[in-house]
Write a protein that holds these residues in place. Sequence first.
Motif, PDB file in Angstrom:
ATOM      1  N   VAL A  95      48.104   5.810 -10.547  1.00 50.88           N
ATOM      2  CA  VAL A  95      47.172   5.348  -9.516  1.00 50.88           C
ATOM      3  C   VAL A  95      46.114   6.430  -9.316  1.00 50.88           C
ATOM      4  N   VAL A  96      44.842   6.007  -9.265  1.00 47.15           N
ATOM      5  CA  VAL A  96      43.756   6.971  -9.059  1.00 47.15           C
ATOM      6  C   VAL A  96      43.089   6.665  -7.718  1.00 47.15           C
ATOM      7  N   PRO A  97      43.394   7.466  -6.691  1.00 45.68           N
ATOM      8  CA  PRO A  97      42.795   7.218  -5.380  1.00 45.68           C
ATOM      9  C   PRO A  97      41.305   7.569  -5.380  1.00 45.68           C
ATOM     10  N   ASP A  98      40.577   6.989  -4.415  1.00 42.33           N
ATOM     11  CA  ASP A  98      39.169   7.383  -4.252  1.00 42.33           C
ATOM     12  C   ASP A  98      39.087   8.740  -3.573  1.00 42.33           C
ATOM     13  N   LEU A  99      39.975   8.958  -2.584  1.00 46.32           N
ATOM     14  CA  LEU A  99      40.057  10.245  -1.891  1.00 46.32           C
ATOM     15  C   LEU A  99      41.518  10.669  -1.820  1.00 46.32           C
ATOM     16  N   ILE A 100      41.754  11.978  -1.925  1.00 50.05           N
ATOM     17  CA  ILE A 100      43.110  12.520  -1.756  1.00 50.05           C
ATOM     18  C   ILE A 100      43.060  13.564  -0.647  1.00 50.05           C
ATOM     19  N   THR A 101      44.035  13.496   0.276  1.00 51.54           N
ATOM     20  CA  THR A 101      44.158  14.561   1.270  1.00 51.54           C
ATOM     21  C   THR A 101      45.304  15.480   0.867  1.00 51.54           C
ATOM     22  N   MET A 102      45.055  16.774   0.991  1.00 54.87           N
ATOM     23  CA  MET A 102      46.034  17.786   0.560  1.00 54.87           C
ATOM     24  C   MET A 102      46.149  18.870   1.619  1.00 54.87           C
ATOM     25  N   ALA A 103      47.307  19.505   1.686  1.00 51.57           N
ATOM     26  CA  ALA A 103      47.506  20.676   2.568  1.00 51.57           C
ATOM     27  C   ALA A 103      48.789  21.349   2.081  1.00 51.57           C
ATOM     28  N   LYS A 104      49.621  21.824   3.001  1.00 57.66           N
ATOM     29  CA  LYS A 104      50.947  22.359   2.689  1.00 57.66           C
ATOM     30  C   LYS A 104      51.013  23.180   1.396  1.00 57.66           C
ATOM     31  N   GLY A 105      51.444  22.586   0.288  1.00 57.36           N
ATOM     32  CA  GLY A 105      51.668  23.331  -0.953  1.00 57.36           C
ATOM     33  C   GLY A 105      50.418  23.935  -1.573  1.00 57.36           C
ATOM     34  N   ILE A 106      49.270  23.655  -1.016  1.00 55.39           N
ATOM     35  CA  ILE A 106      48.000  24.076  -1.620  1.00 55.39           C
ATOM     36  C   ILE A 106      47.837  25.597  -1.653  1.00 55.39           C
ATOM     37  N   ALA A 107      48.409  26.315  -0.680  1.00 57.57           N
ATOM     38  CA  ALA A 107      48.062  27.740  -0.562  1.00 57.57           C
ATOM     39  C   ALA A 107      49.267  28.647  -0.295  1.00 57.57           C
TER      40      ALA A 107
END
Length: 448
Positions: A282-294
């Motif tokens: 699945v290819v979303p138009d937008l993805i929200t990310m946090a947590k594991g990012i940094a």
Amino acid sequence: MTIDASLVQERRLVTAIPGPKSIEALKRRSEATSAGLGIAIPVMIERAHDAILQDIDGNCIIDLGSGIGVTNVGNSAARVVDRVIEQVQAFTHTCFTVAPYLGYIEVCEALNRITPGDFPKKSLLVNSGAEAVENAVKIARHYTKRPAVVVFEHAYHGRTNLTMALTAKNLPYKEGFGPFANEVYRMPLPYPFRWHGNPATITQDSLTEIALKIEKEIGAHNVAAILIEPILGEGGFIVPPRGFLPGLARYARENGIVFIADEVQSGFARTGDLFAVEDEEVVPDLITMAKGIAGGLPLAAVTGRAEIMDSVHAGGLGGTYGGNPVACAAALGAIETIEQDDLVARARHIGAVISTSLQELAGTYDIVGEVRGRGAMQAIEFVLPGTKEPNAAAVQAVVQHCQSNGVLVLTAGTYNNVIRLLPPLVITDALLADALSVLRDAVASASS
Ligand code: PLZ
């Protein structure tokens, strides 16, 4: 200056949990901090490295929660620590929208590269998962010029006013905090274990019902965004049935609706893919990310189609701290670690080990209703024997047993009857085996 970050990766208890120093410190906690804050394990942490948390009494606890899916690369991972030290000595803050710096751009370039979709992408950095979700909704509304947002039962998207409205569960997240933002519409989620209809046709039936509800209750032409967690986190690691996410994404595309995947908890190698949506391409138009990012520093992001991300006027997005240089340095260290140490493969391995062990429990104890998840995101849903009635008491007993024996596990679920496992992806096989044996004893004693 070098800091010795090593901490032997072994469970070791030298006092009861909590020990005397933690008990003293917890008194200060209740005197100094708001009663509105929860607590999962009653100890005070002094140091942590990879999958071990050491408390102020010297107890070494195995971390199967990663600070809610954050320290995927391990606590105080070497590449994160090195880059943070270097950055903090260079400069700590300018505000990217005042005087920009390369770290922010490098993180956005990395996110544009590693997120699904081979079209031009752009990114925005903010401070928290909730802020990422809020911004994704803002951008989708601005792009489509439509007001409505479609969300799902059991969803969790944050604690700010808009994200409380997007979140499903009242207690503890919403109780007494209204009124909430409007133009939010909640749809049924195909929750396989608790689906009221025919399991054989769950995907098609749920998609049909959702399309009908959207048409009758909102009008598809009024919908700016469909927002969903590809595997629901706080809701209890519910994995939608195969075909559901692709069907939903197709429906969004056919109706000019922005499809937003909230990968705040499921992202960054957690599920054995870099992002959980990849499992069904699945290819979303937008993805929200946090947590594991940094690797533990506060950072979050929205990444998506350039034409959507660029539809906002200059100055329409921002924030004082968003993409802080120290957090960006940490993110570059975390992303490098995930890629160079192949933590995607590691998450698959951990997932196989955990699910084998949990399936054994499911076969042995009738309080285990279902074992589910993907990769290093696995859960057990507890029931009253012979029924599907939620068994929150069993969860409390299991948590208590694990904590007393030096293993930190987290709960989840709309009915408070799920134990979720989110270990750091660098946990050693020996430590994981030890933690799973404690969990096995905990389930055995809760079911007797
Ligand atoms: N979207 C999918 O899982 C945060 C919440 C912990 P923030 N989940 C943990 C708690 O009790 O507050 C989360 C999530 C998904 C959004 C969020 C929100 O992320 O960084 O906590 O704002």
